[in-house]
Design an enzyme around this catalytic site. Structure first.
Site, mmCIF file in Angstrom:
data_model
loop_
_atom_site.group_PDB
_atom_site.id
_atom_site.type_symbol
_atom_site.label_atom_id
_atom_site.label_comp_id
_atom_site.label_asym_id
_atom_site.label_seq_id
_atom_site.Cartn_x
_atom_site.Cartn_y
_atom_site.Cartn_z
ATOM 1 N N LYS A 2 45.907 33.632 38.331
ATOM 2 C CA LYS A 2 47.186 34.260 38.714
ATOM 3 C C LYS A 2 48.239 33.195 38.995
ATOM 4 O O LYS A 2 49.405 33.499 39.130
ATOM 5 C CB LYS A 2 47.025 35.114 39.981
ATOM 6 N N HIS A 57 43.876 46.715 46.104
ATOM 7 C CA HIS A 57 43.264 46.641 44.774
ATOM 8 C C HIS A 57 41.813 47.094 44.934
ATOM 9 O O HIS A 57 41.224 46.941 46.011
ATOM 10 C CB HIS A 57 43.329 45.181 44.312
ATOM 11 N N ASP A 97 43.575 39.457 51.038
ATOM 12 C CA ASP A 97 43.485 39.350 49.579
ATOM 13 C C ASP A 97 44.793 38.711 49.107
ATOM 14 O O ASP A 97 45.850 39.348 49.083
ATOM 15 C CB ASP A 97 43.293 40.757 48.993
ATOM 16 N N CYS A 111 44.162 49.013 38.685
ATOM 17 C CA CYS A 111 43.022 48.885 39.608
ATOM 18 C C CYS A 111 43.443 49.197 41.043
ATOM 19 O O CYS A 111 42.988 48.547 42.000
ATOM 20 C CB CYS A 111 42.375 47.499 39.539
ATOM 21 N N GLN A 116 47.804 38.027 44.625
ATOM 22 C CA GLN A 116 49.182 38.087 44.109
ATOM 23 C C GLN A 116 50.155 37.261 44.949
ATOM 24 O O GLN A 116 51.321 37.118 44.572
ATOM 25 C CB GLN A 116 49.678 39.546 44.066
HETATM 26 N N1 C6P Z 1 44.906 42.244 39.577
HETATM 27 C C1 C6P Z 1 46.461 43.110 37.920
HETATM 28 O O1 C6P Z 1 46.830 43.319 36.757
HETATM 29 P P1 C6P Z 1 40.273 38.987 39.941
HETATM 30 O O2 C6P Z 1 40.106 39.989 38.832
HETATM 31 O O3 C6P Z 1 39.041 38.864 40.766
HETATM 32 O O4 C6P Z 1 40.849 37.701 39.475
HETATM 33 O O5 C6P Z 1 41.437 39.606 40.868
HETATM 34 C C2 C6P Z 1 41.300 40.882 41.408
HETATM 35 C C3 C6P Z 1 42.514 41.258 42.182
HETATM 36 C C4 C6P Z 1 42.405 41.392 43.552
HETATM 37 N N2 C6P Z 1 43.475 41.681 44.316
HETATM 38 C C5 C6P Z 1 44.681 41.873 43.786
HETATM 39 C C6 C6P Z 1 45.838 42.180 44.677
HETATM 40 C C7 C6P Z 1 44.865 41.766 42.402
HETATM 41 O O6 C6P Z 1 46.068 41.961 41.878
HETATM 42 C C8 C6P Z 1 43.744 41.478 41.577
HETATM 43 C C9 C6P Z 1 43.879 41.442 40.075
HETATM 44 C C10 C6P Z 1 45.226 42.269 38.155
HETATM 45 O O7 C6P Z 1 47.067 43.564 38.874
HETATM 46 C C11 C6P Z 1 44.081 42.707 37.305
HETATM 47 S S1 C6P Z 1 43.479 44.297 37.756
#
Ligand code: C6P
Length: 416
Positions: free
Chosen positions: A236, A133, A210, A374, A213
């Protein structure tokens, strides 16, 4: 678990039992029942989590760690109680290893700006993968550019799996940090992070995972993974937005410089000298997101009530069912067909732009995400601008997947 044990668990899993906890799932969109399949972007929140958030505001709203009065103490207990729940859930060795942040993005930036800044110099290497991401790319790319370090990228195959041989060959004494996604948001791939950490540790290289997910779909045990950092977001896994966690091994957190300066992160301040607070408070400057921390504790309670292993098993059933259904559709191509996958289905349709797919499905009450998620390097790897992505939670049903398939057929009819 034995085959029998697994099927008993699945038979016992009835999403309807839990759907009633999620009021939003009863609403309609354009006169059609909502089918919410955008859980990878943000999952819905059960009433138990909303109640925890509300109850703090209604009966003990106050600042934490600052007051001797009853409200402040109650708020502090609930706020720190959530830290212990999170520690227990991911099996961290100490609650001091749980740093509160505003989310995965913030957690990764914290490591880049502190550990990264202290340990990465010209000519050093940082390894990430092609399926990260943006939040696990941009902080490292910026740091490498500033320091004159080299960003190395583990390639992926057509199924969306990491090339582990290439990864092993990249490791060297020049590698100063590895950032790897546990579960890809764009492909659904579950990466073998435990094995990757073991390989990295042969060279004493720290690994940041990370886990954005992974938290909603799998049991995360940071001691078993032996990762050095683990980043995730509350929204999430059925918690609120704007809150997350950085898990870090105690010895690393202790060596790291603070990230932001202000109240709470200090023990004493004078114009001559500042003495920083202990871990984790050293990284938590300013009045924190108290209600969201407490609500995250409630989300962990909720996950435990449903049972993360039961969730994983049921979602795997949904994934199998959905994969089969979508594969039957002419002109549909799944992007991300790894052997080991979480409940994410990314796809493209011949000659139809994902935004058109998303718009037509929306009219049918189906919420999916379309775009690059993203993860633009993933799109570039497959030579596509975007995908449509349906992502399932344990409150989704096979009937909802049938509706998704019907909706896709409608899209095809409309555009053919
Ligand atoms: N992915 C998706 O629709 P934040 O925004 O900080 O809570 O998470 C960022 C993030 C980081 N790593 C992974 C693997 C992610 O999937 C995400 C967030 C969302 O896939 C929003 S772009």
């Amino acid at each position: 678990m034995s085959q029998n044990g697994e099927s008993q668990t699945l038979t016992a899993f009835d999403p309807q039992v839990y759907r009633k906890d999620f009021p939003v799932l009863n609403r309609e969109v354009y006169g059609k029942p909502l089918v919410y399949l955008d859980n990878a972007a943000s999952s819905q929140m059960p009433v138990q989590v909303m109640e925890a958030w509300k109850s703090y505001h209604e009966s003990y709203h106050s600042n934490v760690h600052r007051g001797v009065h009853a409200l402040s103490q109650q708020a502090t207990d609930a706020y720190e109680g959530a830290r212990e729940k999170i520690r227990d859930h991911i099996n961290a060795g100490s609650e001091k290893e749980i740093v509160y942040t505003s989310g995965t993005t913030d957690s990764i930036n914290l490591v880049a700006y502190t550990y990264g800044n202290q340990h990465i110099s010209e000519g050093d290497e940082v390894i990430i993968s092609h399926m990260e991401h943006h939040s696990n790319i941009v902080p490292w790319k910026r740091l490498c550019d500033e320091k004159g370090a080299i960003l190395k990228v583990i390639p992926i195959n057509d199924a969306g799996e990491l090339d582990l041989q290439a990864y092993r060959e990249m490791l060297s004494d020049r590698t100063k940090l590895i950032g790897i996604v546990h579960v890809s948001n764009a492909l659904g791939t579950i990466n073998p992070v435990k094995e990757m950490v073991a390989e990295a540790h042969k060279y004493d290289i720290p690994v940041l995972v990370d886990g954005a997910q992974a938290m909603p779909h799998t049991r995360v045990d940071v001691q078993d993974l032996d990762c050095d950092f683990y980043a995730f977001s509350s929204h999430k896994f059925y918690g609120p937005t704007g809150f997350g966690v950085l898990y870090g091994k105690m010895d690393l957190l202790e060596q790291m410089q603070p990230f932001r300066g202000g109240g709470e992160m200090i023990l004493s301040v004078s114009f001559d000298e500042i003495i920083y607070n202990k871990v984790p408070y050293k990284f938590e400057a300013g009045t924190p997101s108290i209600a969201n921390a407490i609500a995250t504790g409630a989300a962990i309670d909720y996950l435990n009530k449903v049972g993360i292993d039961r969730i994983a098993a049921y979602e795997h059933e949904l994934l199998k069912y959905g994969t089969q259904k979508l594969k039957e559709i002419d002109g549909l191509k799944l992007i991300g067909t790894a052997e080991n996958k979480a409940s994410v289905l990314s796809f493209v349709l011949d000659g139809i732009h994902p935004h058109d797919i998303g718009t037509v499905l929306d009219q049918e009450g189906l919420a999916i995400r379309t775009g690059h998620h993203c993860a633009q390097p993933v799109m570039e790897r497959y030579g596509i601008p975007a995908t449509s992505r349906a992502s399932f939670a344990f409150y989704n049903t096979k009937e909802e997947i049938d509706k998704l398939a019907e909706g896709i057929h409608k899209v095809i009819e409309l555009f053919s």
